[in-house]
Design a protein around this motif. Structure first.
Motif, short mmCIF file in Angstrom:
data_model
loop_
_atom_site.label_atom_id
_atom_site.label_comp_id
_atom_site.label_asym_id
_atom_site.label_seq_id
_atom_site.Cartn_x
_atom_site.Cartn_y
_atom_site.Cartn_z
N HIS A 69 0.85 -1.20 0.00
CA HIS A 69 0.00 0.00 0.00
C HIS A 69 0.88 1.25 0.00
N ALA A 72 0.27 4.97 1.78
CA ALA A 72 -0.86 4.85 2.71
C ALA A 72 -0.76 5.90 3.80
N ASP A 76 -3.94 4.71 8.58
CA ASP A 76 -4.21 3.38 8.03
C ASP A 76 -3.09 2.42 8.37
N ARG A 77 -1.85 2.92 8.40
CA ARG A 77 -0.72 2.08 8.77
C ARG A 77 -0.84 1.65 10.24
N GLU A 79 -3.68 1.46 12.01
CA GLU A 79 -4.82 0.55 12.19
C GLU A 79 -4.47 -0.85 11.72
N HIS A 80 -3.67 -0.96 10.67
CA HIS A 80 -3.25 -2.28 10.20
C HIS A 80 -2.49 -3.02 11.30
#
Length: 374
Positions: A69, A72, A76-77, A79-80
């Motif tokens: 990704h 990103a 988002d990083r 949350e991953h």
């Protein structure tokens, strides 16, 4: 059997206030489940900041995500990474969840502290995280702010388990307990089942004494005429506050309103004692576990407190003992002008700000870890 097992048998579920990739991969959580009757895990931005922001335990996973990704967003990083840990904890606790028929075995993941005062955004993020983790033994943590109460009702109505966090006052607790009931009642109106919906109300303890005790010490040092009465309240206000919250809970679950829901299989929203690590070295390090033991409760402990209780904790049903004494403590605190209401209001604001700061630091540390392909 050990002291933590005895605590669980006495009705206070043992939860861990900690999550970390290396701890999970080394089987640390599984060991606590097997050896100490642990039945739940809580996380928050401060815990994730310590786990992800320091060391290299998450670097390989982050680099792999960045390759897949590119560009990103930092959120988002994060949350991953968080969702992977929460999924792993949920898998470890799934046998507990199944064995106890959905009554325990939960892992909690918090909505962003940036939206603590936004009801609609909280509802939307709760649903997003619930879908992303996709585990039935997940609880979404929502702060017990004025904006949080309606979000809790809506989230429960949508069939999402909720851990209400940052509760300090009895009034705030009552509002979220009623919000939980409202959410269940809405599901009943919709013809939806309610027997596998769960919630806990995280009532914070030690932070109250930290503030109240400081006020007491300042007044005693200044030569206050009520010095002896003030000193008699040190280390007692937070426990009294919690005992009276539990007394209200007992009355509520006996009420016609709750009994109507219980008849349809509703699970009570258990009080969860949070902030149970002792801040004042003058107090026993197991103080906020020893004194808050009772049926249908949870105590979420940082690792140090859990270790201390395992070694020297005392198990007895203390939560229902001397409730009149607890009322006297709070009456004295009011008479002496310690202003518990103002303290609890401020602690909510500071709690949200503290989590937001930890989230700032967490996102900053993740942003600083450049993608491997850069």
């Amino acid at each position: 059997m050990g002291t933590l097992n005895d605590l669980s048998a006495a009705g206070t579920a043992v939860w861990l206030d900690f999550v970390d990739r290396k701890f999970l991969e080394a089987g640390g959580l599984e060991k606590l489940v097997q050896d100490d009757s642990l039945t739940g895990v809580t996380s928050n931005p401060s815990i994730f900041e310590k786990a992800m922001g320091h060391g290299d335990a998450y670097d390989d996973t982050l680099a792999a995500y960045d390759r897949e990704h590119p560009g990103a967003a930092t959120i988002d990083r994060y949350e991953h990474l968080a969702i992977q840990d929460i999924k792993a904890a949920a898998e470890t606790l799934k046998p507990v969840y199944d064995r106890l028929g959905s009554k325990d075995g939960y892992v909690s993941l918090e909505v962003s502290p940036y939206i603590a005062d936004d009801t609609d955004a909280t509802i939307a993020e709760a649903r997003k995280l619930w879908d992303a983790v996709d585990r039935e033994n997940l609880m979404i943590k929502i702060p017990g702010t004025p904006a949080g109460a309606p979000a809790i009702a809506a989230t429960i109505a949508a069939g999402i388990n909720v851990n209400v966090t940052l509760l300090f006052s009895q009034d705030a607790y009552i509002k979220v307990a009623e919000a939980y009931a409202m959410g269940l009642e809405e599901r009943v109106r919709q013809g939806q089942p309610i027997d596998r919906i769960a919630s806990v109300a995280s009532f914070f303890v030690s932070r109250i004494d930290t503030v109240i005790d400081k006020k007491i010490d300042e007044r005693v040092a200044a030569g206050n005429a009520e010095a002896e009465a003030l000193k008699a309240l040190r280390g007692k206000v937070a426990i009294a506050n919690a005992k009276l919250a539990y007394a209200w809970y007992q009355d509520f679950v006996a009420s016609d309103r709750w009994q109507a829901l219980a008849a349809k299989g509703a699970q009570p929203q258990r009080l969860l004692w949070a902030s149970t690590g002792v801040k004042d070295p003058a107090y026993p390090d197991t103080l906020y576990v020893d004194t808050l033991i009772g049926p249908d409760t949870v105590n979420t402990m940082p690792p140090k407190t859990m270790d201390a209780f395992r070694e020297r904790g005392t198990v007895a049903e203390t939560l229902t003992q001397d409730v009149d004494g607890a009322r006297h403590v709070l009456a004295e605190a009011e008479r002496l002008g310690l202003d518990l209401n103002s303290v609890t209001d401020t602690l909510v604001e500071e709690g949200v700000a503290s989590f937001a700061k930890a989230f700032d630091d967490l996102l900053g540390s993740i942003a600083a870890k450049q993608p491997a392909t850069a």
